[in-house]
Design an enzyme around this catalytic site. Structure first.
Site, PDB file in Angstrom:
ATOM      1  CE1 TYR A 211      35.207 129.398  51.736  1.00  0.00           C
ATOM      2  CE2 TYR A 211      37.299 128.909  52.696  1.00  0.00           C
ATOM      3  CZ  TYR A 211      35.924 129.079  52.973  1.00  0.00           C
ATOM      4  OH  TYR A 211      35.479 129.004  54.370  1.00  0.00           O
TER       5      TYR A 211
ATOM      6  CG  ASN B 167      24.536 126.618  52.984  1.00  0.00           C
ATOM      7  OD1 ASN B 167      23.389 126.487  52.394  1.00  0.00           O
ATOM      8  ND2 ASN B 167      25.204 125.636  53.408  1.00  0.00           N
TER       9      ASN B 167
ATOM     10  CB  CYS C   4      28.865 125.686  53.827  1.00  0.00           C
ATOM     11  SG  CYS C   4      27.790 125.576  55.222  1.00  0.00           S
ATOM     12  CG  HIS C   5      30.186 120.437  56.899  1.00  0.00           C
ATOM     13  ND1 HIS C   5      28.907 120.346  56.437  1.00  0.00           N
ATOM     14  CD2 HIS C   5      30.738 119.280  56.910  1.00  0.00           C
ATOM     15  CE1 HIS C   5      28.768 119.268  55.991  1.00  0.00           C
ATOM     16  NE2 HIS C   5      29.638 118.429  56.387  1.00  0.00           N
TER      17      HIS C   5
ATOM     18  CD  GLU D  10      30.539 115.080  55.880  1.00  0.00           C
ATOM     19  OE1 GLU D  10      31.193 115.354  55.025  1.00  0.00           O
ATOM     20  OE2 GLU D  10      29.282 115.638  55.853  1.00  0.00           O
TER      21      GLU D  10
END
Length: 158
Positions: free
Chosen positions: A93, A116, A124-125, A151
């Site tokens: 953040y 979001n 945002c993950h 990912e």
């Protein structure tokens, strides 16, 4: 006019919304009121569905969709910064706060991140705590873990 479609996915059924200019929402179950118009998706919705299917199949690491999220100027700046976090990577953040020109706004970044409206495409993950811990996620921590692991498996070399 907003068009909607639903897409079964490994992280639950997604609801995708778009207006004439871009994707307005990608929501997890229970996050969006009943969507009207899901039976006749627009070409933009069909493209979003195609790209999301390719993402979940491990064939897509960068979305190419016009986006039109509703939010404040600050929220939009945070969501734009999220788009710069590469597939398979994470940021804190605080790093996002610095990227939007306000390094002391980590808490405000967290609030914007939580609002979001375009999950997965606006990643945002990928945002984690300063110490590397997984922090809250609107879709739930299990989905966040799944998306990050997915990912990492698909991360391009180098």
């Amino acid at each position: 006019m907003i068009h909607f479609a639903r897409l079964p996915s490994p992280v639950g059924e997604l609801t995708i919304g778009a207006d004439a200019t871009g994707i307005t929402a990608i929501a997890f179950p229970g996050e969006m009121p009943t969507a009207q118009g899901a039976g006749n998706p627009s070409p933009l919705i069909r493209e979003a569905v195609s790209q999301l299917r390719a993402y979940f199949a491990g064939r897509l690491v960068r979305f190419e969709l016009p986006l039109n999220p509703a939010g404040t100027a600050f929220q939009k700046s945070v969501w734009q910064a999220l788009l710069a976090v590469p597939h398979g990577a994470t940021a804190s953040y605080g790093e996002i706060a610095a990227a939007v020109g306000n390094p002391r706004a980590a808490r405000a970044v967290g609030l914007a991140n939580g609002r979001n409206p375009i999950a997965i495409v606006v990643p945002c993950h990928r945002i984690i705590g300063r110490d590397g811990s997984l922090t809250g996620y609107g879709g739930g921590l299990d989905r966040k873990r799944w998306l990050l692991a997915h990912e990492l498996r698909q991360r391009p070399p180098g």
